[in-house]
Enzyme design. Structure first.
Site, PDB file in Angstrom:
ATOM      1  N   GLY A   1       0.787  -1.224   0.000  1.00 60.45           N
ATOM      2  CA  GLY A   1       0.000   0.000   0.000  1.00 60.45           C
ATOM      3  C   GLY A   1       0.818   1.273   0.000  1.00 60.45           C
ATOM      4  CB  CYS A   2       3.487   2.499   2.256  1.00 62.17           C
ATOM      5  SG  CYS A   2       2.566   2.372   3.803  1.00 62.17           S
ATOM      6  CB  THR A   3       5.557   0.578  -2.242  1.00 54.75           C
ATOM      7  OG1 THR A   3       6.444   0.314  -1.139  1.00 54.75           O
ATOM      8  CG2 THR A   3       6.360   0.672  -3.519  1.00 54.75           C
TER       9      THR A   3
END
Length: 248
Positions: free
Chosen positions: A136-138
């Site tokens: 998600g963050c990437t």
């Protein structure tokens, strides 16, 4: 009369032999007496064992105290000492707060929108591992990377905000070739003021600040891939409507 005396002497002889036999029999238990001290010695060895355990008990207690002391992490200590900021809602402004960027340099949050509008997008953690083939963050960070020129053309700067250290952010920036700065907020001071801190974690979100520092839009929570698209659409809608996305 003499024979009677002899018989008495014989009887006396027979009576004398009886005590000799009884004295030999009585001597037999006396040979078994030395075996009793050996039993006492073995019992004394068994009693010594609890004393050794009692000596080890304080060491175990001290070890447990050390483990409890180590259970408090620097991140938890930092969160407990985080300075309280006023909540920032629509119409609110960037607060006066000094944080560090991915290079370890001090930045003044209140000055971020002095010259341009600002988009702050928040991630739970830098460079997260893939879960079900999705990180998600990437995904969110790379999505902002891919449309970064579009934000620049609209006179907006982009910043990634997380509770990670500057060192971790710098590694992530290099690994993913992120063109925008990252801001480290280990105490979650700004993150909490934006309403994105929950249970020691950071909610995935983004916030749009007009030139001058006023908050004009926010999405919390938001899907990783949708975040940059929604932020761009909002900025375009303001500018197409004749506004410049700037604070009054």
């Amino acid at each position: 009369m003499a024979p009677r005396a002899k018989a008495t002497a014989d009887n006396a002889g027979e009576g004398a032999e009886a005590p000799r036999r009884s004295s030999r029999i009585a001597a037999l238990p006396a040979a078994e007496i030395p075996a009793k001290p050996a039993r006492k010695a073995s019992s004394s060895k068994k009693r010594a064992a609890p004393e050794e355990v009692a000596e080890e008990a304080p060491e175990k207690g001290e070890a447990s105290k050390k483990k409890k002391a180590k259970s408090t992490s620097p991140t938890e200590d930092a969160a407990a000492a985080a300075p309280a900021l006023e909540s920032i809602d629509i119409g609110g402004s960037l607060p006066t707060l000094t944080l560090k960027n991915e290079k370890g340099e001090d930045i003044q949050v209140a000055d971020l929108a002095n010259e341009k509008g600002v988009v702050l997008f928040l991630v739970p953690k830098a460079d997260t591992r893939r879960v079900w083939n999705i990180a998600g963050c990437t995904t969110q960070a790379c999505a902002f990377r891919d449309v970064y020129p579009d934000f620049s053309s609209l006179n907006f700067d982009v910043y990634c905000l997380s509770a990670d250290t500057s060192t971790a952010q710098a590694k992530w920036q290099t690994k993913k070739e992120l063109p925008y700065p990252l801001i480290s907020d280990p105490k979650r001071s700004l993150i909490a003021a934006l309403g994105a801190a929950e249970g020691g974690k950071t909610k995935r979100s983004h916030f749009v600040f007009a030139k001058g520092g006023q908050l004009v839009d926010k999405k919390i929570p938001v899907k990783p891939a949708d975040s940059p698209t929604l932020a761009l659409e909002f900025i375009k809608s303001i500018q197409e409507g004749g506004g410049e996305a700037s604070a009054p």
